[in-house]
Design a protein around this motif. Structure first.
Motif, short mmCIF file in Angstrom:
data_model
loop_
_atom_site.label_atom_id
_atom_site.label_comp_id
_atom_site.label_asym_id
_atom_site.label_seq_id
_atom_site.Cartn_x
_atom_site.Cartn_y
_atom_site.Cartn_z
N TYR A 40 42.10 40.60 38.71
CA TYR A 40 42.30 40.17 37.67
C TYR A 40 42.76 39.19 37.37
O TYR A 40 41.96 38.58 36.14
CB TYR A 40 43.15 40.84 36.81
CG TYR A 40 42.74 42.40 36.28
CD1 TYR A 40 43.00 43.42 37.59
CD2 TYR A 40 41.94 42.86 35.51
CE1 TYR A 40 42.45 45.22 37.64
CE2 TYR A 40 41.46 44.04 35.84
CZ TYR A 40 41.15 44.63 36.82
OH TYR A 40 40.77 45.96 36.90
N HIS B 31 42.95 34.18 33.63
CA HIS B 31 42.19 35.06 34.26
C HIS B 31 40.94 34.62 35.35
O HIS B 31 39.73 33.35 34.66
CB HIS B 31 41.21 35.51 32.78
CG HIS B 31 42.73 36.49 32.24
ND1 HIS B 31 42.69 35.83 31.27
CD2 HIS B 31 42.86 38.18 31.85
CE1 HIS B 31 43.72 36.76 30.22
NE2 HIS B 31 43.63 37.65 30.82
N LEU B 32 40.08 35.81 36.13
CA LEU B 32 38.97 35.52 36.78
C LEU B 32 37.49 35.90 35.96
O LEU B 32 37.90 35.93 34.19
CB LEU B 32 39.20 36.75 37.70
CG LEU B 32 39.65 36.89 38.86
CD1 LEU B 32 39.17 37.80 39.76
CD2 LEU B 32 39.69 35.23 39.61
N ARG C 72 35.81 37.79 36.45
CA ARG C 72 35.28 38.96 36.14
C ARG C 72 36.53 39.36 36.44
O ARG C 72 36.87 39.02 37.88
CB ARG C 72 34.01 39.15 36.54
CG ARG C 72 33.84 39.32 37.95
CD ARG C 72 32.12 40.14 38.52
NE ARG C 72 31.93 39.52 39.72
CZ ARG C 72 32.34 40.49 40.38
NH1 ARG C 72 32.98 41.52 40.25
NH2 ARG C 72 31.83 40.40 42.35
N PRO C 73 36.71 40.25 36.71
CA PRO C 73 37.86 41.17 37.63
C PRO C 73 37.33 41.37 39.05
O PRO C 73 36.57 41.99 38.83
CB PRO C 73 38.22 42.85 37.22
CG PRO C 73 37.71 42.24 35.88
CD PRO C 73 36.53 41.72 35.98
N LEU C 74 37.87 40.85 39.95
CA LEU C 74 37.35 41.35 41.56
C LEU C 74 38.30 43.10 42.50
O LEU C 74 39.35 42.87 42.27
CB LEU C 74 37.85 40.27 42.47
CG LEU C 74 36.93 40.34 43.81
CD1 LEU C 74 35.78 39.95 43.47
CD2 LEU C 74 37.75 39.09 44.43
N LEU D 117 37.27 33.73 45.85
CA LEU D 117 37.42 33.18 44.57
C LEU D 117 35.50 33.01 44.18
O LEU D 117 34.91 32.41 42.97
CB LEU D 117 38.13 31.94 44.19
CG LEU D 117 39.27 31.81 43.84
CD1 LEU D 117 40.31 31.01 43.32
CD2 LEU D 117 39.79 33.30 42.39
N GLU E 206 34.03 35.69 42.17
CA GLU E 206 34.56 36.35 40.70
C GLU E 206 32.78 35.83 40.10
O GLU E 206 31.91 35.29 40.19
CB GLU E 206 35.21 35.13 40.73
CG GLU E 206 35.25 33.65 39.82
CD GLU E 206 36.25 33.30 39.64
OE1 GLU E 206 36.64 34.13 38.25
OE2 GLU E 206 36.94 31.89 39.78
#
Length: 155
Positions: free
Chosen positions: A64, A108-109, A111-113, A152, A155
Motif C-alpha cells: 500500500y 502511498h502507492l 494505487r495499492p498492489l 514499483l 503501481e
DNA sequence: GCCAACGTTGGC
DNA sequence: GCCAACGTTGGC
C-alpha cells in the motif's frame, strides 16, 4: 562509506497499524517482531533503506505504500514492559532479545498492489521472493533491487 | 471462522 | 537431540 541502499518489505495488519497511521505519525518504532529471522533482517538495515509497506490479514492484502528505514536497530522496549502484549519474560535490559528499527513514511502507492496481482508476476520476481514463496510467513523480508523496480513499475 | 504451514517449547 | 503439542501467521 556505508553499504549501498537495500530494500525490504514489512508487513502490518492495518487494523493494528496501517500506512495511513504511519503517514499521520511520520515515523514509528516497529515494535512486536518476535521472529528471529525477521529480527535478524532488521539488524541488517541501514538508515535510508527502502521499505515496501504491506497490509496483511485484511480484505485486500498487498503493498500500500513506501517507507524508509529511519534508524539503526535497537532493543524493542516493549519486550521489557510487563503490561505489553509483546512482553518477553526471558529478555532483560542487560540481555535484550528483540530489536526493532524506526520506519518513516514516504508515500502511498499511486494505487495499492494486491497480493493477487503480485502473484501473477511470480516468474519475473523469482523463487527467492519470500512474499509469495509457499509457506513463508515472514513479517520482515528482503527485496532485491530488481524486485523493487518491477513492483514499483506496476503501481 | 477455517486451516495449512511453520516456529517454538518442553518432556523425555 | 528428538519430536509431539501448542501457538501464530495470514490467505481465503
Amino acid at each position: 562509506m556505508s553499504p549501498r541502499k537495500r530494500h525490504w518489505l514489512m508487513k502490518s495488519e492495518p487494523g493494528d497499524f496501517s500506512i495511513d497511521d504511519l503517514q499521520r505519525v511520520g515515523s514509528e518504532p516497529w515494535t512486536g517482531v518476535r521472529n528471529y529471522q525477521a529480527r535478524n533482517f532488521m539488524r541488517q538495515m541501514q538508515v535510508g533503506d527502502g521499505v515496501l509497506f504491506y497490509h496483511s490479514n485484511c480484505a485486500v492484502p498487498g503493498i500500500y505504500g513506501l517507507a524508509e528505514v529511519a534508524s539503526a536497530a535497537y532493543p524493542d522496549p516493549t519486550q521489557f514492559e510487563r503490561k505489553s502484549r509483546y512482553f518477553d519474560p526471558r529478555a532483560s535490559r542487560e540481555q535484550p532479545r528483540w530489536d526493532l528499527v524506526d520506519v518513516r513514511f514516504v508515500r502511498h502507492l499511486a494505487r495499492p498492489l494486491p497480493l493477487e496481482e503480485i502473484r501473477t508476476h511470480a516468474d519475473a520476481l523469482g523463487e527467492d521472493f519470500a512474499l509469495i514463496r509457499k509457506g513463508t510467513r515472514l513479517s520482515v523480508l528482503p527485496v532485491t533491487a530488481a524486485q523493487w523496480k518491477l513492483l514499483l513499475s506496476l503501481e
